[in-house]
Design an enzyme around this catalytic site. Structure first.
Site, PDB file in Angstrom:
ATOM      1  N   ALA A 185       0.926  -5.530 -47.768  1.00 40.97           N
ATOM      2  CA  ALA A 185       0.721  -5.777 -49.208  1.00 40.97           C
ATOM      3  C   ALA A 185      -0.641  -5.235 -49.642  1.00 40.97           C
ATOM      4  O   ALA A 185      -0.770  -4.654 -50.722  1.00 40.97           O
ATOM      5  CB  ALA A 185       0.832  -7.267 -49.507  1.00 40.97           C
ATOM      6  N   ASP A 194      15.417 -13.009 -51.368  1.00 41.53           N
ATOM      7  CA  ASP A 194      14.574 -12.269 -52.307  1.00 41.53           C
ATOM      8  C   ASP A 194      14.344 -13.204 -53.486  1.00 41.53           C
ATOM      9  O   ASP A 194      15.285 -13.517 -54.230  1.00 41.53           O
ATOM     10  CB  ASP A 194      15.284 -10.980 -52.746  1.00 41.53           C
ATOM     11  CG  ASP A 194      14.417 -10.126 -53.655  1.00 41.53           C
ATOM     12  OD1 ASP A 194      13.581 -10.694 -54.395  1.00 41.53           O
ATOM     13  OD2 ASP A 194      14.576  -8.894 -53.641  1.00 41.53           O
ATOM     14  N   TYR A 198      -7.252  -4.928 -59.626  1.00 38.72           N
ATOM     15  CA  TYR A 198      -6.386  -6.017 -59.160  1.00 38.72           C
ATOM     16  C   TYR A 198      -5.477  -6.484 -60.309  1.00 38.72           C
ATOM     17  O   TYR A 198      -4.404  -7.020 -60.106  1.00 38.72           O
ATOM     18  CB  TYR A 198      -7.220  -7.164 -58.589  1.00 38.72           C
ATOM     19  CG  TYR A 198      -6.502  -7.977 -57.536  1.00 38.72           C
ATOM     20  CD1 TYR A 198      -6.360  -7.510 -56.235  1.00 38.72           C
ATOM     21  CD2 TYR A 198      -5.951  -9.214 -57.847  1.00 38.72           C
ATOM     22  CE1 TYR A 198      -5.692  -8.260 -55.274  1.00 38.72           C
ATOM     23  CE2 TYR A 198      -5.284  -9.969 -56.899  1.00 38.72           C
ATOM     24  CZ  TYR A 198      -5.157  -9.487 -55.616  1.00 38.72           C
ATOM     25  OH  TYR A 198      -4.494 -10.231 -54.667  1.00 38.72           O
ATOM     26  N   ARG A 221      -6.318  -6.488 -43.795  1.00 36.46           N
ATOM     27  CA  ARG A 221      -5.444  -5.311 -43.732  1.00 36.46           C
ATOM     28  C   ARG A 221      -4.007  -5.743 -43.435  1.00 36.46           C
ATOM     29  O   ARG A 221      -3.682  -6.120 -42.310  1.00 36.46           O
ATOM     30  CB  ARG A 221      -5.936  -4.356 -42.636  1.00 36.46           C
ATOM     31  CG  ARG A 221      -7.311  -3.771 -42.922  1.00 36.46           C
ATOM     32  CD  ARG A 221      -7.612  -2.657 -41.931  1.00 36.46           C
ATOM     33  NE  ARG A 221      -9.025  -2.395 -41.825  1.00 36.46           N
ATOM     34  CZ  ARG A 221      -9.714  -1.660 -42.709  1.00 36.46           C
ATOM     35  NH1 ARG A 221      -9.108  -1.150 -43.749  1.00 36.46           N
ATOM     36  NH2 ARG A 221     -11.005  -1.468 -42.527  1.00 36.46           N
ATOM     37  N   THR A 222      -3.164  -5.709 -44.471  1.00 31.20           N
ATOM     38  CA  THR A 222      -1.736  -6.017 -44.333  1.00 31.20           C
ATOM     39  C   THR A 222      -0.952  -4.990 -45.140  1.00 31.20           C
ATOM     40  O   THR A 222      -1.545  -4.194 -45.871  1.00 31.20           O
ATOM     41  CB  THR A 222      -1.413  -7.422 -44.906  1.00 31.20           C
ATOM     42  OG1 THR A 222      -1.695  -7.405 -46.310  1.00 31.20           O
ATOM     43  CG2 THR A 222      -2.211  -8.526 -44.252  1.00 31.20           C
ATOM     44  N   LYS A 260      -2.485 -14.750 -59.556  1.00 32.49           N
ATOM     45  CA  LYS A 260      -3.194 -15.645 -58.619  1.00 32.49           C
ATOM     46  C   LYS A 260      -3.787 -16.838 -59.372  1.00 32.49           C
ATOM     47  O   LYS A 260      -3.818 -17.950 -58.854  1.00 32.49           O
ATOM     48  CB  LYS A 260      -4.277 -14.874 -57.854  1.00 32.49           C
ATOM     49  CG  LYS A 260      -3.733 -13.845 -56.859  1.00 32.49           C
ATOM     50  CD  LYS A 260      -2.745 -14.445 -55.877  1.00 32.49           C
ATOM     51  CE  LYS A 260      -2.417 -13.513 -54.721  1.00 32.49           C
ATOM     52  NZ  LYS A 260      -1.245 -13.986 -53.945  1.00 32.49           N
TER      53      LYS A 260
HETATM   54  P1  NAD Z   1       2.488  -8.892 -46.357  1.00 33.75           P
HETATM   55  O1  NAD Z   1       2.919  -7.603 -46.940  1.00 33.75           O
HETATM   56  O2  NAD Z   1       2.462  -9.007 -44.909  1.00 33.75           O
HETATM   57  O3  NAD Z   1       3.334 -10.097 -46.972  1.00 33.75           O
HETATM   58  C1  NAD Z   1       3.771 -10.134 -48.310  1.00 33.75           C
HETATM   59  C2  NAD Z   1       5.211 -10.621 -48.270  1.00 33.75           C
HETATM   60  O4  NAD Z   1       5.702 -10.860 -49.587  1.00 33.75           O
HETATM   61  C3  NAD Z   1       6.156  -9.595 -47.623  1.00 33.75           C
HETATM   62  O5  NAD Z   1       6.780 -10.149 -46.491  1.00 33.75           O
HETATM   63  C4  NAD Z   1       7.157  -9.298 -48.718  1.00 33.75           C
HETATM   64  O6  NAD Z   1       8.457  -9.045 -48.249  1.00 33.75           O
HETATM   65  C5  NAD Z   1       7.094 -10.591 -49.523  1.00 33.75           C
HETATM   66  N1  NAD Z   1       7.701 -10.424 -50.833  1.00 33.75           N
HETATM   67  C6  NAD Z   1       7.322  -9.579 -51.842  1.00 33.75           C
HETATM   68  N2  NAD Z   1       8.215  -9.649 -52.853  1.00 33.75           N
HETATM   69  C7  NAD Z   1       9.179 -10.550 -52.479  1.00 33.75           C
HETATM   70  C8  NAD Z   1      10.365 -11.040 -53.059  1.00 33.75           C
HETATM   71  N3  NAD Z   1      10.805 -10.579 -54.254  1.00 33.75           N
HETATM   72  N4  NAD Z   1      11.098 -11.960 -52.389  1.00 33.75           N
HETATM   73  C9  NAD Z   1      10.690 -12.427 -51.179  1.00 33.75           C
HETATM   74  N5  NAD Z   1       9.573 -11.990 -50.553  1.00 33.75           N
HETATM   75  C10 NAD Z   1       8.838 -11.061 -51.199  1.00 33.75           C
HETATM   76  O7  NAD Z   1       1.025  -9.123 -46.981  1.00 33.75           O
HETATM   77  P2  NAD Z   1       0.028 -10.368 -46.929  1.00 33.75           P
HETATM   78  O8  NAD Z   1      -1.291  -9.792 -47.265  1.00 33.75           O
HETATM   79  O9  NAD Z   1       0.201 -11.148 -45.680  1.00 33.75           O
HETATM   80  O10 NAD Z   1       0.489 -11.225 -48.189  1.00 33.75           O
HETATM   81  C11 NAD Z   1       0.813 -12.596 -48.119  1.00 33.75           C
HETATM   82  C12 NAD Z   1       0.117 -13.337 -49.259  1.00 33.75           C
HETATM   83  O11 NAD Z   1      -1.292 -13.349 -49.012  1.00 33.75           O
HETATM   84  C13 NAD Z   1       0.305 -12.685 -50.626  1.00 33.75           C
HETATM   85  O12 NAD Z   1       0.475 -13.683 -51.613  1.00 33.75           O
HETATM   86  C14 NAD Z   1      -1.039 -11.995 -50.837  1.00 33.75           C
HETATM   87  O13 NAD Z   1      -1.350 -11.784 -52.205  1.00 33.75           O
HETATM   88  C15 NAD Z   1      -1.953 -13.017 -50.199  1.00 33.75           C
HETATM   89  N6  NAD Z   1      -3.311 -12.537 -49.917  1.00 33.75           N
HETATM   90  C16 NAD Z   1      -3.493 -11.404 -49.188  1.00 33.75           C
HETATM   91  C17 NAD Z   1      -4.784 -10.939 -48.945  1.00 33.75           C
HETATM   92  C18 NAD Z   1      -5.030  -9.666 -48.183  1.00 33.75           C
HETATM   93  O14 NAD Z   1      -6.123  -9.079 -48.295  1.00 33.75           O
HETATM   94  N7  NAD Z   1      -4.082  -9.202 -47.397  1.00 33.75           N
HETATM   95  C19 NAD Z   1      -5.892 -11.662 -49.432  1.00 33.75           C
HETATM   96  C20 NAD Z   1      -5.668 -12.821 -50.176  1.00 33.75           C
HETATM   97  C21 NAD Z   1      -4.361 -13.257 -50.405  1.00 33.75           C
END
Ligand code: NAD
Length: 268
Positions: free
Chosen positions: A197, A66, A157, A194-195, A164
């Site tokens: 997060a 974490d 956001y 779609r995830t 970011k």
């Molecule tokens: P996701 O939920 O699959 O992954 C996010 C991950 O961050 C999770 O595994 C979570 O456990 C981890 N995390 C959060 N807090 C944490 C902590 N304190 N310690 C360790 N891990 C931690 O979602 P995702 O969309 O795949 O996100 C991955 C990255 O992509 C993020 O930075 C997100 O902002 C970025 N992103 C996502 C999108 C989107 O639309 N999904 C678009 C652009 C960028």
């Protein structure tokens, strides 16, 4: 078609929740190209899914970390030094903002929410790069995931957009400092996907639908497309690229307006 062979290479992937995670999309491409991967996950509840995903790939290593807990990043890297060894890639796919900070007005962002969001979503990339530094081979590629809200306003956001922007600037400063060691640092700016997060972002569905309508390609980009860029950026094919923020969004960010409703640009 150019085949990328990463056999003998090793990478650390930080932030996989499930098969939809952008971290997994990149990891899957690296694993299929022959790389061996270590994964760090935030919470023990995430481990069984990660075990399931990595089962076909012998040699994968799973470690809890974490990034918001003091000492856990340091413990991760000292464990990797012993149990995994050198790194040719690091994928930082971690982002978090407290719900309250994304539901209310940006003006009302609490100091503690600001600090936590920037610490987990941006500082952790810097800290991970520092932890990884002694393990990085020349030619290694570091990667993070960002979003266009760092450049333009996406309502709600909020403080995540600030994180970011910090992350993108962090990418450039790391690229500068690690450049002499032959290490490259880049960011992928992914379109809305779609995830788990994404689900926690208020109004995500309208962001997603707007992106599909606005994008030059007239559709959302996919996780697999993010994964392929991740593979390229970590691999020696991208040996001259560092400090960049590269978009995989179907060309959404280049458009100032939605596509021409008269359909002029559409094939007849
Ligand atoms: P996701 O939920 O699959 O992954 C996010 C991950 O961050 C999770 O595994 C979570 O456990 C981890 N995390 C959060 N807090 C944490 C902590 N304190 N310690 C360790 N891990 C931690 O979602 P995702 O969309 O795949 O996100 C991955 C990255 O992509 C993020 O930075 C997100 O902002 C970025 N992103 C996502 C999108 C989107 O639309 N999904 C678009 C652009 C960028």
């Amino acid at each position: 078609m150019i085949q990328v062979d990463l056999s003998g290479k090793q990478a650390l992937i930080m932030g996989v929740t499930n098969a939809r995670s952008l971290g997994w999309a990149i990891a899957e491409q690296l694993l299929q190209a022959g790389a061996r991967c270590a994964f760090s996950y935030q919470d023990e509840r995430q481990r069984p899914e990660l075990e399931r995903l990595t089962a076909p790939y012998a040699g994968s290593l799973l470690r809890r970390c974490d990034v918001g807990v003091e000492g856990e990043l340091e413990a991760l890297f000292s464990g990797l030094t012993q149990d995994f060894g050198r790194l040719d890639g690091l994928v930082h796919a971690i982002g978090f903002a407290p719900k309250a900070a994304m539901e209310g007005r940006f003006l009302d962002t609490a100091r503690s929410d600001w600090t936590l969001t920037l610490e987990v979503s941006a500082y952790s990339f810097l800290a991970a790069a520092r932890g990884a530094e002694p393990l990085l081979n020349r030619g290694a590629g570091l990667l993070t995931l960002t979003y266009h809200a760092s450049q333009q306003v996406y309502p709600r956001y909020n403080v995540m957009a600030v994180a970011k922007a910090a992350l993108e600037t962090t990418t450039r400063y790391l690229a500068y400092e690690l450049g002499p060691a032959g290490v490259r640092v880049n960011a992928i700016s992914a379109g809305a996907m779609r995830t788990v997060a994404a689900r926690s972002i208020p109004g995500f569905s309208s962001m997603y639908d707007h992106a599909a309508r606005t994008a030059a390609l007239q559709r959302n980009a996919t996780q697999e497309e993010v994964g392929r860029l991740g593979l390229f950026l970590v691999s020696p094919l991208a040996s001259g690229i560092t400090g960049e923020v590269i978009y995989v969004d179907g060309g959404q960010h280049i458009m100032a307006m939605p596509a021409d409703p008269s359909g002029v640009a559409k094939p007849s």
